[in-house]
Each structure stands twice: as structure tokens, then as C-alpha cells.
Design an enzyme around this catalytic site. Structure first.
Site, mmCIF file in Angstrom:
data_model
loop_
_atom_site.group_PDB
_atom_site.id
_atom_site.type_symbol
_atom_site.label_atom_id
_atom_site.label_comp_id
_atom_site.label_asym_id
_atom_site.label_seq_id
_atom_site.Cartn_x
_atom_site.Cartn_y
_atom_site.Cartn_z
ATOM 1 C CE LYS A 25 -3.467 -0.194 2.761
ATOM 2 N NZ LYS A 25 -4.963 0.466 2.551
ATOM 3 N NE ARG A 94 -6.542 3.545 5.189
ATOM 4 C CZ ARG A 94 -7.885 3.293 5.134
ATOM 5 N NH1 ARG A 94 -8.449 2.203 5.154
ATOM 6 N NH2 ARG A 94 -8.663 4.582 4.867
ATOM 7 N N GLY A 103 -7.501 -7.981 5.534
ATOM 8 C CA GLY A 103 -8.314 -8.040 6.528
ATOM 9 C C GLY A 103 -7.622 -8.736 7.841
ATOM 10 C CG MET A 105 -1.932 -7.543 10.338
ATOM 11 S SD MET A 105 -0.221 -6.958 9.377
ATOM 12 C CE MET A 105 -0.415 -6.605 7.704
ATOM 13 N NE ARG A 337 -6.266 -4.045 -3.677
ATOM 14 C CZ ARG A 337 -6.827 -4.270 -2.670
ATOM 15 N NH1 ARG A 337 -6.401 -4.650 -1.291
ATOM 16 N NH2 ARG A 337 -7.991 -4.676 -2.552
ATOM 17 C CG HIS A 454 -6.212 -45.637 -3.165
ATOM 18 N ND1 HIS A 454 -7.641 -45.399 -3.517
ATOM 19 C CD2 HIS A 454 -5.954 -46.335 -4.652
ATOM 20 C CE1 HIS A 454 -8.174 -46.144 -4.362
ATOM 21 N NE2 HIS A 454 -7.052 -46.910 -5.004
ATOM 22 C CB SER A 764 11.079 -41.893 -13.859
ATOM 23 O OG SER A 764 9.725 -41.163 -13.534
ATOM 24 C CB CYS A 831 6.555 -40.041 -12.503
ATOM 25 S SG CYS A 831 7.178 -41.200 -11.641
ATOM 26 C CE1 TYR A 851 9.145 -37.651 -17.289
ATOM 27 C CE2 TYR A 851 11.187 -37.791 -18.380
ATOM 28 C CZ TYR A 851 10.135 -38.472 -17.788
ATOM 29 O OH TYR A 851 10.426 -39.750 -17.419
HETATM 30 C C1 PEP Z 1 6.013 -42.225 -6.423
HETATM 31 O O1 PEP Z 1 6.373 -42.873 -5.605
HETATM 32 O O2 PEP Z 1 6.403 -40.947 -6.623
HETATM 33 C C2 PEP Z 1 5.499 -42.763 -7.832
HETATM 34 C C3 PEP Z 1 5.013 -41.980 -8.739
HETATM 35 O O3 PEP Z 1 4.849 -44.188 -7.646
HETATM 36 P P1 PEP Z 1 3.621 -44.379 -6.776
HETATM 37 O O4 PEP Z 1 3.034 -43.027 -6.244
HETATM 38 O O5 PEP Z 1 2.645 -45.136 -7.938
HETATM 39 O O6 PEP Z 1 3.934 -45.181 -5.486
#
Ligand code: PEP
Ligand code: MG
Length: 881
Positions: A25, A94, A103, A105, A337, A454, A764, A831, A851
Site C-alpha cells: 500500500k 493502516r 483483513g 491486520m 494495487r 490412494h 524417473s 513422476c 521433464y
Molecule cells: C512415486 O512414488 O512417486 C510414484 C510415482 O509412484 P507411486 O505413487 O505409484 O508409488
């Protein structure tokens, strides 16, 4: 050290860039005053440095003198004095930190009023107005600065309304306000033991200290924790002369945006109220007027405001929001802002500003203006007006909102869905046995389990909203109870916000996601920026998922979890037979059955990803996810309901039962225990690829081995894979290049990546398991531990959401370095779920990964975040138009 700067101070850098010192501000007030010479009520900013000094060692000795000097200049400039009996100067105090904390402070308005100056104010305005301002100031000051509880002030006011027989505060007559002022002062004295401070300088010091202290209030701390803002930054304090929009009908106040913040449409947008204060606009009691109608009511001011808004937008090169006040027909800009905006507006504005001839931001800037949350907003439905009671808060496991009837059992959820009901599946935790219920549900709610449990992984994979680990909920087989005792029975409506982790009772309205055309444009620019620097693949296990991932821009599959192909109801029994078989024939028979379905699945996936790499992970089922629960079988047995093959199943399930299944017979260990398994999978995959070739397809296959700990394991399984590839190719006289890599998801594999690289064509990183094993937090049971760890600040972020850079991240860095020492240029990706987390993506890019791979619905966010990572590292110039 200078603690205080006037708004008009000429800094050596543009003040708007001094947010760390002046707060957001303060920086913008200084920019508007000293650079743009806009009509801003004068004032000064006490720096964040002063606040930090205060937090460390109390009020800095020389601060008072500096403040006094600035107050004197302010008084001279305004020709008014604080506390004067005639035309007194009043100021607002302020907070204003470097990061917006709306909101969180404190603010004190009308400071400078006392028994004398209230008369002066009355003489210049009217008596009622002056007394009402004094009353408000006393209550605000009492509550915020002197810690007097707020209710007694409210009670007195309410009593006044009742006695006077009026509905609103504005109707309470002056005499009664005068009496209230007296009562308020008595209340303060009774509570603090001293009279209300009449000296404006004492008032000012008290208010500034209160704002400093409010930085450390529990709600401000909690907010910072959620937003990842450091606790030691401190806040600046802005002291500004008050102007009044509620003086007369030539006065007013309002909020203006330089463009429409909800649609992004160009042209000023906003609303205002005649004869009102800012809080009246915010409180929503009176109906505001659209900005356009100012053209009739205040034509000159409207012209001036329009001009200022255009000027501000050109100067800041972004959409801004502003607060303004008109006092006796004169326009004052109170703050500006960069404006908050919806996802759709962010995308539209980003593209529009590249085309606006007076602004012309670059494409790289446009990409930077769009945040991951903006994409989530347009991709997923959002809750409408959230007025329902909050039942619980859990982990924001998968973005989007879901509204449906609560069902506590997957079968009953499916039955309800078949009856046409919208359902939300509610479970303590989910397992493969629940996936049919998850498939029909609008969303999923669990009370256990972390962000890679899961439920979370499957929901994200399907783009279904989910809240996981809402551990304050006591979830039973047919109902659940919230911490406040609210019972939700089966069939009751509940609503989830998976991006915030909130659960509400009742049926809230839903706003569907709506992807504007600019979505593709901005992501196209993001792709140009990250091209050749950081790839984005998807974790997808089926043809439809792969097709969706490709539509959303995935450049291949980074993880095909083959066990997910086996979770469908008809396949689960076969997988179980294979796992539980204790004679080779039975195992072979089960494998042969699996071969056919697996081949068909692979064909679909390869078709959807034709021409792009598909990384198939050989089977990695933590056994507990695939076996029936021993307890359930025992119950069935006791009831005499065990099916004919059940007894054998029970014996086998007991045999294979593990205390720590996540550390048990899974990954490559299962492959080694079931020697035919990996060969079957490789055969299915290669045969699928040959079938694709036969119809003109271009399958690109990468096979990876999960949960490896050392080179001998990889050597052995690699040999099996190579032999099977060769056998199948020979049988069909086929040609196919297959590369074979290792997952790095155990700490040992990361540390000995130099060995493992000898037998790996790529790495990976499975950061889910790597996090689980490095921190020793069970993925499936971590929720209650994490909740208290985050609350107590023992962990800054959930390590399953954003990679633990100093622990897990070190292991990844070590593996990158050692792996590439053995094999320079070794291809590496991630991954684990962190592959879809923007902060982690930037970190992995910094480590040199090639990647990231994430669930299909996360791919657009990953493409954007990858571009941000490249730009953050100073790249992306080529993409500038
Ligand atoms: C991991 O463990 O990061 C992975 C990609 O395998 P999973 O989640 O299937 O165990
Ligand atoms: Mg894993």
C-alpha cells in the site's frame, strides 16, 4: 536509518518497487504521489524495517522524533492541526505489508478526535457527523489499541437503537450519540484503569504500535502459514490524512477497477455510493451505483477518474483496483494495487495487454501474469456463494468443487448414482475396492491419508475434486460426525472445495468451469518459452486418460501405473489369484488371463499417445491395496458368508499380510518374487506396440522398474525385460526400440545413482515414495501428524504437496549429479505428484531434470509452471513478440 518516508519523498528507485520496505500500500501511495502526481491525501509510511526493529527490541528510540517531524509537515501542508478545535486534521492509520493480507491486520480511522477536536469537526461539517465519527473512533481505538472487548460497545449502540426506535445506526440522533461518546469513554476507563488518551500524539503512537502488534496476531500468523509468507517480514504502517465521502451529497466513495475483474472486459468497472464512507460500500447495506452513473451525478469527477484510471493502467501496465473518495466535489485517490481477478479475467487481460498499443506487455509477461490458480478456476467447477456451515477442513487434494449426497460406501454410492443422484463418496480412506464408487462420485472426502494417499492420487488422476485427511470428521459406515457434533447421515447434501480443502453442510451452488479462448493462446506461449528446456508429460493409465492428457497438452506419458489397469472390478480377482498363487501353474494361468487384458489396455494407451513416449512402469502394487482385508474375510467367515474360494483366500491373505505394506513386497521386489509377472507385462506391451505398428502407428516405449534399491536388482530385471523383448520381437519378426530405466524412489537408489545409472537408460523420480521413505511419513496415515506439524510451524509446507527441498530435494540433486557422472546426459524426469506442483517444478528445473509428469488435469498448470520456471531462471526471451 530512516524509519519514515512521506508519500512525496523522492526515492532513488521507483517507489512501486520498494514493497519490501514500504509495504504494498505504501509503495503504491508513494508512486501515485511522487511519480504520477495524482490527488492522493498526503501522509507518510513507517517502514517494515521499523516494525522489524520493534518486534526485536521494542519501539526504536528515534522513531518518535521522525514521526513528529512528518506530522508537522502534514499539518503544514494541509493547513490543519491534529487535535485542533477548529477544522482539525484527522488521520487514518493502516497496515500495509509487502504481501497482501486482506483483513488480517488492524486499521484505525479518524485518529486525532478528542473532546476538543470533535467540536472543530462539528463546526466544519455537522454535529451528528462529528459525534458519530468520535463514537466510531472511540470504539475502534478501544478495541484495537487498548484491548477493550468489542461487544460492550456494540451492546450500547444496539440499546441506543432500541431506545430510539430506529433500525439503523445512521438514524440515531445527535444527542444520543453524545451520550454514547460519554459511555464509551467510561467503558474504556473502566477497562484500562486510565482515561481515554486525549493527546493525538499519544493516540498516534498507540495506533502505530497496535498495527505493529497485529502483524503477530494469531489470525495473521495462520494466514501467512497458509499463503507461505515469512513471519519475520513485518508490516509497514501508513498514516494518511482523512478525507470524508460522507460529508454531504457532493461527496461519495467507491471502488474502481481499470478493467472488469470477473470477465476481463476492457473499460473501467466499479461502483460507488453518494454521501458514504468506504465501510458502507464494503458492508453492502446500501445498494451501490455503477461507476457509469457517476457521469451524470459527478460529470467532472467522472472525467477525471476515467483519465486517472487509464493513466494508472498505462503506468503499471496491468489491471488495477483503486479506492477513491469524493469530498465536497473533489476527487481523492486513497489507494491502488494490481487487481485481483478471476481465472477467466486473468487469461483475457494477459492477452489483451499484449495487444493494447499503449501497454504492449510481452508474451513472456503475459504468461507470468497468469497463475496456476487461475487455470484451476477455469478448468474446474467452483462453489458459488459459500454461506453454508463449514463442517471441516482437510487437505486440498484435488481442485474443483463437488456437491452431492454423502454416501459412505462405494456400492451404495453406485446405486444412488444409478438412481440419478449426484453423490459424494465419503470414506475414512479409500482402497482399490472403492474405485467404482469414486468413479461415479462428483467428489471424494476422506478423513485419513495425505496428499499422495490412494484417494488423492486417484481423484487427481480423474480430475475429480477431493478433500483428504479431514481428520476432525469421525467417519463411520453410514454417517459422519463433525467436531462440533453435527451429524451427516447417508443421503444428506454436502459440498466440497478441493482447492481449499473445505467441506460444507448442504447443497451449495456450483459454477461450472469455463475455459476462454485465451487459455490456449497463453499456454501456447508458455510452451514456446519452455520448449527444449522442460517437458511436461502425464501420469495416465488408460486410453481415455491418455487421450485427455494429450488434449491438455501432455508430451507423452511419464508414468503408466500398470496396477491401475488391474483395479477394474473384473480384473481384481485375477490379480489376486496371481498374487496369492502358491503353485506355478495357477500363477501362469492367472498371468495368461492378465496378458490379454493388459495387451488391449496398452494398445489403447499407445494409440492415444501415438508418436509420443509412453513410460510404462512394471507392476508396483503395495500388496495391501490389492488383497481383500483379512479382517473383512474373518467377519464373513464368522457369519458363514465366505464364498467357496474364500477359505483359500483367507489363508493366503493371512500369509501375505504385512505390518508395513508400503515397505513390503512391492515394486521390483514383487517382480522378483513373481518371476513370470514382469515378463508377461513386457510381452503384453511389446505385442501391443507391434499391433499398433501393423496399423501404421508409431509407438514409443520406455519401460521402468519401480522401487529399485541397487544395481543387481536392476541388472536382473533389465535382463528379463531385454530377453522378453527379444523373444517377442523374434516371434513376430518385429523391430522396436525399447529403453529401460529405473525409478529413483528409495533413498538408497538416490545415493547410489552412480551405480544404478550403469543399467538405466533413464531415471524417473518417484518423489511420493522418496518423500515417504526420507521423512518416514506413511503416505496413507500422515494426515493427523501433518495437521499439527503445520499448525505448530514444525514444517513449513506439506512435503507431499511441495517437495521438501532441503531433504528429499538434496537426494534428488545427489542422484542427478551422480547418475550423470556415470552417464552424462542421462534423461531424467519426475513422476511423483510433485510433478504437478508449481514450486516443485521450479525446483526440479533448477536441478536439471528434463521433464515433469503429473495427472492429466494438472498438465496445463504444469505447462504454465514450467514456463514460469524457465522465465524465473532468466529464459524465455525468444518468446517475446
Ligand atoms: C512415486 O512414488 O512417486 C510414484 C510415482 O509412484 P507411486 O505413487 O505409484 O508409488
Ligand atoms: Mg512409488
Amino acid at each position: 536509518m530512516t524509519w519514515v518516508y512521506g508519500f512525496a519523498h523522492r526515492h532513488s528507485r521507483a517507489p512501486r518497487d520498494l514493497k519490501a520496505l514500504l509495504g504494498g500500500k505504501g509503495a503504491n501511495l508513494a508512486e501515485m504521489t511522487s511519480v504520477l502526481a495524482l490527488p492522493v491525501p498526503p501522509g507518510f509510511t513507517i517502514t517494515t524495517e521499523a516494525c522489524r526493529a520493534y518486534m526485536l527490541g521494542g519501539w526504536p528510540g528515534d522513531l518518535t522524533a521522525e514521526i513528529d517531524g512528518h506530522v508537522r509537515s502534514l499539518e503544514r501542508f494541509m493547513g490543519r492541526r491534529l487535535g485542533a478545535t477548529e477544522d482539525p486534521l484527522l488521520v487514518s492509520v493502516r497496515s500495509g505489508a509487502a504481501f497482501s493480507m486482506p483483513g488480517m491486520m488492524d486499521t484505525v480511522l479518524d485518529l486525532g478526535l478528542n473532546d476538543d477536536s470533535v467540536m472543530g469537526l462539528a463546526a466544519g461539517t455537522d454535529e451528528r457527523f462529528a459525534l458519530d465519527s468520535y463514537r466510531r473512533f472511540l470504539a475502534m481505538y478501544g478495541r484495537i489499541v487498548l484491548d477493550v472487548p468489542g461487544e460492550p460497545f456494540d451492546d450500547l449502540l444496539e440499546q441506543a437503537r432500541i431506545d430510539e426506535g430506529v433500525r439503523t445506526d445512521a438514524e440515531v440522533p445527535a444527542e444520543r450519540l453524545d451520550e454514547l461518546v460519554g459511555r464509551y469513554k467510561e467503558l474504556i476507563e473502566a477497562h484500562t484503569g486510565s482515561p481515554f488518551p486525549q493527546d493525538p500524539h499519544v493516540q498516534l503512537r498507540g495506533a502505530i504500535e497496535a498495527v505493529f502488534r497485529s502483524w503477530d496476531s494469531p489470525r495473521a500468523r495462520a494466514y501467512r502459514r497458509r499463503e507461505g509468507i515469512a513471519d519475520d517480514l513485518g508490516t509497514a504502517v501508513n498514516v494518511q490524512s482523512m478525507v470524508f465521502g460522507n460529508r454531504d451529497d457532493q461527496s461519495g466513495t467507491g471502488v474502481a477497477f481499470t478493467r472488469d475483474p470477473s470477465t476481463g472486459a476492457s473499460g473501467a468497472y466499479g461502483d460507488f455510493l453518494v454521501n458514504a464512507q468506504g465501510e458502507d460500500v464494503v458492508a453492502g447495506i446500501r445498494t451501490t451505483l455503477p461507476l457509469d452513473s457517476m457521469a451524470d451525478l459527478f460529470p467532472a469527477v467522472h472525467t477525471e477518474l476515467t483519465f486517472i484510471l487509464e493513466r494508472l493502467e498505462r503506468h503499471y501496465r496491468d489491471m488495477l483496483d483503486c479506492e477513491f473518495t469524493i469530498e465536497h466535489g473533489r476527487l481523492w485517490m486513497l489507494q491502488t494495487r494490481v487487481g485481483k481477478r478471476t481465472g477467466a479475467a486473468a487469461l483475457r487481460i494477459a492477452v489483451a495487454l499484449t495487444e493494447d498499443p499503449t501497454i504492449r506487455i510481452s508474451r513472456a509477461e503475459a504468461v507470468q501474469r497468469v497463475r496456476p490458480e487461475h487455470l484451476d478456476q477455469v478448468l474446474h467447477p467452483q462453489l458459488g456463494d459459500v454461506k453454508a456451515p463449514l463442517l471441516a477442513t482437510g487437505l486440498p487434494a484435488s481442485p474443483g468443487a463437488a456437491v452431492g449426497h454423502a454416501y459412505f460406501d462405494a456400492d451404495r454410492a453406485v446405486e444412488a448414482a444409478e438412481r440419478g443422484e449426484r453423490v459424494v463418496l465419503v470414506r475414512q480412506e479409500t482402497s482399490p475396492e472403492d474405485v467404482h464408487g469414486m468413479a461415479v462420485a462428483q467428489g471424494v472426502l476422506t478423513s485419513r491419508g495425505g496428499l499422495v494417499s490412494h484417494a488423492a492420487v486417484v481423484a487427481r488422476g480423474w480430475g475429480k475434486p477431493a478433500v483428504c485427511g479431514a481428520e476432525s470428521l469421525n467417519i463411520g459406515p453410514t454417517s459422519m460426525t463433525a467436531a462440533d457434533g453435527t451429524v451427516v447421515a447417508e443421503g444428506d447434501w454436502i459440498s466440497l472445495d478441493g482447492a481449499r480443502g473445505t467441506v460444507f453442510l448442504g447443497e451449495l451452488s456450483l459454477k461450472e468451469g469455463n475455459v476462454p479462448g485465451e487459455f490456449g493462446i497463453v499456454l501456447g506461449w508458455a510452451d514456446e518459452i519452455r520448449a527444449g528446456r522442460l517437458g511436461v508429460r502425464a501420469n495416465a493409465d488408460t486410453g481415455p486418460d491418455a487421450a485427455r492428457a494429450r488434449e491438455l497438452g501432455a508430451e507423452g506419458i511419464g508414468l503408466c501405473r500398470t496396477e491401475h489397469m488391474f483395479l477394474q472390478e473384473d480384473r481384481l480377482p485375477v490379480v489376486r489369484r496371481m498374487i496369492l498363487a502358491d503353485d506355478p501353474d495357477e500363477e501362469l494361468a492367472a498371468l495368461a488371463e492378465l496378458l490379454d487384458v493388459q495387451r488391449a489396455d496398452f494398445e489403447e494407451v499407445l494409440e492415444a499417445m501415438d508418436g509420443l513416449p509412453v513410460t510404462v512402469r512394471l507392476l508396483d502394487p503395495p500388496l495391501h491395496e490389492f488383497l481383500p482385508s483379512v479382517e473383512e474375510l474373518i467377519v464373513l467367515d464368522a457369519r458363514g458368508e465366505l464364498p467357496p474360494e474364500g477359505q483359500a483366500m483367507l489363508t493366503a491373505a493371512r500369509h501375505w499380510q504385512e505390518q508395513n505394506p508400503m515397505l513390503g513386497l512391492r515394486g521390483v521386489r514383487l517382480g522378483i518374487a513373481k518371476a513370470g509377472l514382469y515378463r508377461m507385462q513386457v510381452r503384453a506391451l511389446v505385442e501391443a506396440a507391434l499391433r499398433r505398428q501393423a496399423v501404421g502407428g508409431r509407438p514409443v516405449i520406455e519401460i521402468m522398474i519401480p522401487l529399485v534399491i541397487n544395481l543387481p536388482e536392476l541388472d536382473l530385471t533389465r535382463r528379463w525385460v531385454e530377453e522378453e523383448v527379444a523373444t517377442v520381437l523374434a516371434e513376430h519378426d518385429g523391430r522396436l526400440d525399447v529403453i529401460i530405466g529405473s525409478m529413483i524412489e528409495t533413498p538408497r537408489a538416490a545415493i547410489r545413482a552412480d551405480d544404478i545409472a550403469q543399467a538405466a537408460d533413464f531415471f524417473s523420480f518417484g518423489t511420493n515414495d522418496l518423500t515417504q521413505m526420507t521423512l518416514g511419513f506413511s503416505r496413507d496415515d500422515v494426515a493427523p501428524i501433518l495437521e499439527s506439524y503445520l499448525e505448530q510451524g514444525l514444517l513449513g509446507v506439506d512435503p507431499f504437496k511441495s517437495v521438501d527441498q532441503r531433504g528429499v530435494g538434496e537426494l534428488v540433486a545427489t542422484a542427478v549429479e551422480r547418475g550423470r557422472t556415470t552417464k552424462p546426459g542421462l534423461k531424467m524426469g519426475v513422476c511423483g505428484e510433485h510433478g504437478g506442483d508449481p514450486e516443485s517444478i521450479a525446483f526440479f528445473f533448477g536441478l536439471g531434470l528434463d521433464y515433469v509428469s503429473c495427472s492429466p488435469f494438472r498438465v496445463p498448470v504444469a505447462r504454465l509452471a514450467a514456463a514460469h520456471a524457465v522465465l524465473g531462471a532468466g529464459g524465455g526471451v525468444a518468446a517475446d513478440a
